[in-house]
Design an enzyme around this catalytic site. Structure first.
Site, PDB file in Angstrom:
ATOM      1  N   MET A 131     -12.021   5.126  -0.797  1.00 56.29           N
ATOM      2  CA  MET A 131     -12.987   5.304   0.822  1.00 56.29           C
ATOM      3  C   MET A 131     -13.132   6.835   0.670  1.00 56.29           C
ATOM      4  O   MET A 131     -12.963   7.565   1.176  1.00 56.29           O
ATOM      5  CB  MET A 131     -12.020   5.520   1.941  1.00 56.29           C
ATOM      6  CG  MET A 131     -11.487   3.892   2.528  1.00 56.29           C
ATOM      7  SD  MET A 131      -9.908   3.834   2.901  1.00 56.29           S
ATOM      8  CE  MET A 131      -8.402   4.204   1.946  1.00 56.29           C
TER       9      MET A 131
ATOM     10  N   MET B 177      -8.744   8.830  -0.454  1.00 58.38           N
ATOM     11  CA  MET B 177      -9.282   8.932   0.440  1.00 58.38           C
ATOM     12  C   MET B 177      -9.944  10.786   0.777  1.00 58.38           C
ATOM     13  O   MET B 177      -9.240  11.296   0.078  1.00 58.38           O
ATOM     14  CB  MET B 177      -9.057   8.791   1.953  1.00 58.38           C
ATOM     15  CG  MET B 177      -7.587   7.527   2.156  1.00 58.38           C
ATOM     16  SD  MET B 177      -7.043   7.414   3.599  1.00 58.38           S
ATOM     17  CE  MET B 177      -6.117   6.308   3.719  1.00 58.38           C
TER      18      MET B 177
ATOM     19  N   MET C 278     -11.643  -4.978   5.747  1.00 57.39           N
ATOM     20  CA  MET C 278     -11.101  -4.153   6.521  1.00 57.39           C
ATOM     21  C   MET C 278     -10.657  -4.602   8.016  1.00 57.39           C
ATOM     22  O   MET C 278     -11.103  -4.829   8.571  1.00 57.39           O
ATOM     23  CB  MET C 278     -11.410  -2.803   6.687  1.00 57.39           C
ATOM     24  CG  MET C 278     -11.865  -1.901   5.032  1.00 57.39           C
ATOM     25  SD  MET C 278     -10.850  -1.745   4.330  1.00 57.39           S
ATOM     26  CE  MET C 278      -9.172  -0.512   6.244  1.00 57.39           C
TER      27      MET C 278
ATOM     28  N   HIS D 261      -1.016  -1.439  -4.163  1.00 56.81           N
ATOM     29  CA  HIS D 261      -2.526  -1.023  -3.960  1.00 56.81           C
ATOM     30  C   HIS D 261      -2.572   0.376  -3.388  1.00 56.81           C
ATOM     31  O   HIS D 261      -2.100   1.169  -2.453  1.00 56.81           O
ATOM     32  CB  HIS D 261      -2.300  -1.311  -2.546  1.00 56.81           C
ATOM     33  CG  HIS D 261      -3.591  -1.158  -1.696  1.00 56.81           C
ATOM     34  ND1 HIS D 261      -4.875  -2.169  -1.822  1.00 56.81           N
ATOM     35  CD2 HIS D 261      -4.327  -0.467  -0.521  1.00 56.81           C
ATOM     36  CE1 HIS D 261      -6.447  -1.826  -1.019  1.00 56.81           C
ATOM     37  NE2 HIS D 261      -5.981  -0.755  -0.240  1.00 56.81           N
TER      38      HIS D 261
ATOM     39  N   ASP E  87      -6.844  -6.214   4.354  1.00 59.24           N
ATOM     40  CA  ASP E  87      -6.271  -4.683   4.369  1.00 59.24           C
ATOM     41  C   ASP E  87      -6.173  -4.297   5.852  1.00 59.24           C
ATOM     42  O   ASP E  87      -7.269  -4.129   6.535  1.00 59.24           O
ATOM     43  CB  ASP E  87      -7.064  -4.021   3.325  1.00 59.24           C
ATOM     44  CG  ASP E  87      -6.557  -2.200   3.241  1.00 59.24           C
ATOM     45  OD1 ASP E  87      -5.000  -2.388   4.304  1.00 59.24           O
ATOM     46  OD2 ASP E  87      -6.392  -1.404   2.385  1.00 59.24           O
TER      47      ASP E  87
ATOM     48  N   SER F  80       0.664  -0.821   0.097  1.00 59.59           N
ATOM     49  CA  SER F  80       0.428  -0.066  -0.161  1.00 59.59           C
ATOM     50  C   SER F  80       0.878   1.115   0.188  1.00 59.59           C
ATOM     51  O   SER F  80       1.836   1.225   1.009  1.00 59.59           O
ATOM     52  CB  SER F  80      -0.876  -0.005   0.994  1.00 59.59           C
ATOM     53  OG  SER F  80      -1.673   1.314   1.419  1.00 59.59           O
TER      54      SER F  80
ATOM     55  N   ASP G 260      -4.456   3.803  -1.998  1.00 62.32           N
ATOM     56  CA  ASP G 260      -5.909   4.180  -1.168  1.00 62.32           C
ATOM     57  C   ASP G 260      -6.167   5.876  -1.135  1.00 62.32           C
ATOM     58  O   ASP G 260      -5.291   6.740  -1.040  1.00 62.32           O
ATOM     59  CB  ASP G 260      -5.741   4.310   0.671  1.00 62.32           C
ATOM     60  CG  ASP G 260      -5.582   2.789   0.833  1.00 62.32           C
ATOM     61  OD1 ASP G 260      -6.164   1.543   0.505  1.00 62.32           O
ATOM     62  OD2 ASP G 260      -4.273   2.293   1.358  1.00 62.32           O
TER      63      ASP G 260
ATOM     64  N   HIS H 242      -8.255   1.058  -3.421  1.00 60.96           N
ATOM     65  CA  HIS H 242      -9.555   1.590  -2.430  1.00 60.96           C
ATOM     66  C   HIS H 242     -10.263   2.701  -2.332  1.00 60.96           C
ATOM     67  O   HIS H 242      -9.258   3.688  -1.835  1.00 60.96           O
ATOM     68  CB  HIS H 242      -8.629   0.396  -1.569  1.00 60.96           C
ATOM     69  CG  HIS H 242      -9.474   0.512  -0.695  1.00 60.96           C
ATOM     70  ND1 HIS H 242      -8.424   0.303   0.674  1.00 60.96           N
ATOM     71  CD2 HIS H 242     -10.613   0.465  -0.513  1.00 60.96           C
ATOM     72  CE1 HIS H 242      -9.727   0.517   1.903  1.00 60.96           C
ATOM     73  NE2 HIS H 242     -11.008   0.634   1.487  1.00 60.96           N
TER      74      HIS H 242
HETATM   75  C1  DX5 Z   1      -6.558   2.404   6.015  1.00 60.89           C
HETATM   76  C2  DX5 Z   1      -6.144   2.077   4.150  1.00 60.89           C
HETATM   77  C3  DX5 Z   1      -5.040   0.615   4.176  1.00 60.89           C
HETATM   78  C4  DX5 Z   1      -3.270   0.704   4.755  1.00 60.89           C
HETATM   79  C5  DX5 Z   1      -3.016   0.023   5.607  1.00 60.89           C
HETATM   80  O1  DX5 Z   1      -7.542   2.788   5.494  1.00 60.89           O
HETATM   81  O2  DX5 Z   1      -6.616   1.166   3.211  1.00 60.89           O
HETATM   82  O3  DX5 Z   1      -4.625  -0.009   3.088  1.00 60.89           O
HETATM   83  O4  DX5 Z   1      -2.634   1.612   3.714  1.00 60.89           O
HETATM   84  O5  DX5 Z   1      -1.398   0.300   5.629  1.00 60.89           O
HETATM   85  P1  DX5 Z   1      -1.082  -1.141   6.303  1.00 60.89           P
HETATM   86  O6  DX5 Z   1      -0.563  -2.078   6.138  1.00 60.89           O
HETATM   87  O7  DX5 Z   1      -0.055  -0.171   7.304  1.00 60.89           O
HETATM   88  O8  DX5 Z   1      -2.165  -0.771   8.526  1.00 60.89           O
HETATM   89 ZN    ZN Z   2      -6.543   0.127   1.379  1.00 62.27          ZN
END
Ligand code: DX5
Ligand code: ZN
Length: 217
Positions: A68, A37, A137, A33, A175, A8, A35, A66
């Site tokens: 969010m 947000m 999650m 990956h 994740d 990620s 993310d 992903h």
């Molecule tokens: C959290 C993200 C994850 C995050 C995971 O909201 O969706 O993808 O990057 O990070 P680690 O592996 O450090 O928990």
């Molecule tokens: Zn993620």
């Protein structure tokens, strides 16, 4: 199938993002990956299209995006245009989930559905025939580096049974808080794809960290 590793980028050094993506290119990782947000669905803002566009230019592995964000339908085609191979939306953010998943497919991407820690996998029964992946999650979304929620194993194994007994071809991704200490138990519970942020980019040797997640020890 052999399990896949998706580092990620949220935990990468954004001042050296090109170097970080090239490191993943040269590693045993399978996907990258990303993310996204929006500061509304989760209490954090990560990065958006300009960054994703650069990542897409450098990446030699499929982008696993992903979302969010609330109301993701507004942006599905733009994520396709910016290189998403797999586009995952949050179950909790979609009022018409079946329509959203169909639209992701119409745009030529694989579709994933993510569930927050409090969302029971039983609620996914009627979307399983239509989706390519469920993302469990294992932390509350919004931040990297959080503690893995132990109840996630049970959710994964219950979901695995639902998928197998229904004869569906759906991958399970996990994740949040994934590292080499829980990777084996996660794949043993039925996970196909392990996302790892801090355990990869925070490691002294990220290439070795990816290789260990692949080997599970
Ligand atoms: C959290 C993200 C994850 C995050 C995971 O909201 O969706 O993808 O990057 O990070 P680690 O592996 O450090 O928990
Ligand atoms: Zn993620």
């Amino acid at each position: 199938m052999d399990h896949l590793i998706a580092p990620s980028l949220l935990a990468a050094d954004f001042g050296n993002l090109e170097k970080e993506v090239r490191m993943v290119n040269s590693s045993q990782a399978d996907w990258i990956h990303c993310d996204i947000m929006d500061g509304v669905f989760v209490p954090n803002i990560s990065f958006g299209f300009p960054v994703l566009e650069k990542v897409n230019k450098i990446a030699e592995k499929p982008l696993d995006v992903h979302l969010m964000i609330t109301d993701p339908d507004r942006f599905l085609s733009r994520f396709r245009d910016h290189g998403a191979a797999m586009l995952t939306v949050q179950y909790e953010a979609c009022i018409h989930l079946h329509r959203t998943v169909s639209e992701i497919h119409n745009l030529g991407m694989k579709a994933g559905v993510a569930v927050n820690p409090h969302t029971p996998v039983a609620l996914l029964e009627n979307i399983l025939p239509f989706t390519d992946m469920i993302l469990i999650m294992s932390v509350n979304p919004g931040f990297g580096g959080q503690k893995f929620i132990e109840e996630s194993y049970k959710k994964i194994s219950v979901l695995r049974k639902m998928i197998d007994s229904g004869g569906y071809s759906v991958m399970i991704e996990v994740d949040g808080g994934v590292d080499v200490s829980n990777a084996g138990k996660l794949t043993g519970s039925g996970a196909d794809v392990l996302v790892a942020g801090n355990s990869v980019f925070g490691a002294k040797d990220p290439l070795e960290a990816i290789s260990r997640l692949k080997r599970l020890y």
